[in-house]
Design a protein around this motif. Structure first.
Motif, PDB file in Angstrom:
ATOM      1  N   SER A   1      -1.643   0.372  -1.995  1.00 36.63           N
ATOM      2  CA  SER A   1      -1.451   0.762  -0.601  1.00 36.63           C
ATOM      3  C   SER A   1      -0.793   2.133  -0.554  1.00 36.63           C
ATOM      4  O   SER A   1       0.022   2.469  -1.409  1.00 36.63           O
TER       5      SER A   1
ATOM      6  N   GLN B   1      -4.248  -0.185   3.307  1.00 39.06           N
ATOM      7  CA  GLN B   1      -3.300  -1.138   3.887  1.00 39.06           C
ATOM      8  C   GLN B   1      -3.591  -2.542   3.387  1.00 39.06           C
ATOM      9  O   GLN B   1      -4.754  -2.889   3.173  1.00 39.06           O
TER      10      GLN B   1
ATOM     11  N   TYR C   1      -2.294  -6.492   4.675  1.00 38.27           N
ATOM     12  CA  TYR C   1      -1.523  -7.175   5.709  1.00 38.27           C
ATOM     13  C   TYR C   1      -2.138  -8.539   5.990  1.00 38.27           C
ATOM     14  O   TYR C   1      -3.265  -8.835   5.584  1.00 38.27           O
TER      15      TYR C   1
ATOM     16  N   LYS D   1      -7.228  -6.518   2.951  1.00 34.24           N
ATOM     17  CA  LYS D   1      -7.028  -5.191   2.384  1.00 34.24           C
ATOM     18  C   LYS D   1      -8.058  -4.301   3.050  1.00 34.24           C
ATOM     19  O   LYS D   1      -9.249  -4.617   3.058  1.00 34.24           O
TER      20      LYS D   1
END
Length: 148
Positions: free
Chosen positions: A36, A51, A53, A140
């Motif tokens: 990331s 990213q 999350y 992702k």
């Protein structure tokens, strides 16, 4: 807005040279292994944000738009719903033009994005990313910012 699978990216890469560079980053980078962070592609004119999350409930996700950059949003792993609509008379909640975002209140239709799919959002397109599809899942994603 464009919605497609990454194997069809060449249909859109020629729109601008910078979009081509963004798609080439996605195609030529080991996105499963990459950490990331922010990756420069062309001196702030094109850069990628990687990213990871967990998707969230719709109420916890914001509707956003940009004016200086086009977004290529590519799902590396996972599944998320993306709220989409065009800019019209939505109420502005907050805006930071230097950071190139405006948050809005408004309704959206939802599309389901899975690994290998991408969207391209232009300045007239608003999007609500990171929405869970029934339950939270790990995602992702690479967001390539392409300066207009």
């Amino acid at each position: 807005m464009i919605l497609d699978k990454i194997e069809n990216y060449k249909l859109y890469a020629g729109i601008t040279e910078r979009l081509t560079k963004g798609f080439e980053f996605i195609k030529n980078t080991d996105l499963v292994a990459i950490a990331s962070g922010i990756y420069d592609i062309e001196d702030k004119a094109v850069f990628a944000i990687v990213q990871e999350y967990d998707t969230k409930e719709e109420k916890d996700c914001v509707l956003e738009g940009h004016t200086k950059y086009i977004d290529i949003q590519y799902i590396v792993e996972g599944t998320e719903l993306m709220g989409v609509t065009t800019k019209n008379n939505q109420k502005v909640v907050t805006s930071d033009l230097d950071k190139d975002y405006t948050f809005y209140e408004g309704e959206t239709a939802y599309i389901k994005l899975v690994s290998g799919m991408f969207t391209v959002f232009f300045p007239d397109d608003l999007h609500r990313p990171s929405v869970q599809d029934g339950q939270s899942s790990r995602v992702k994603k690479v967001v390539v910012k392409v300066q207009i």
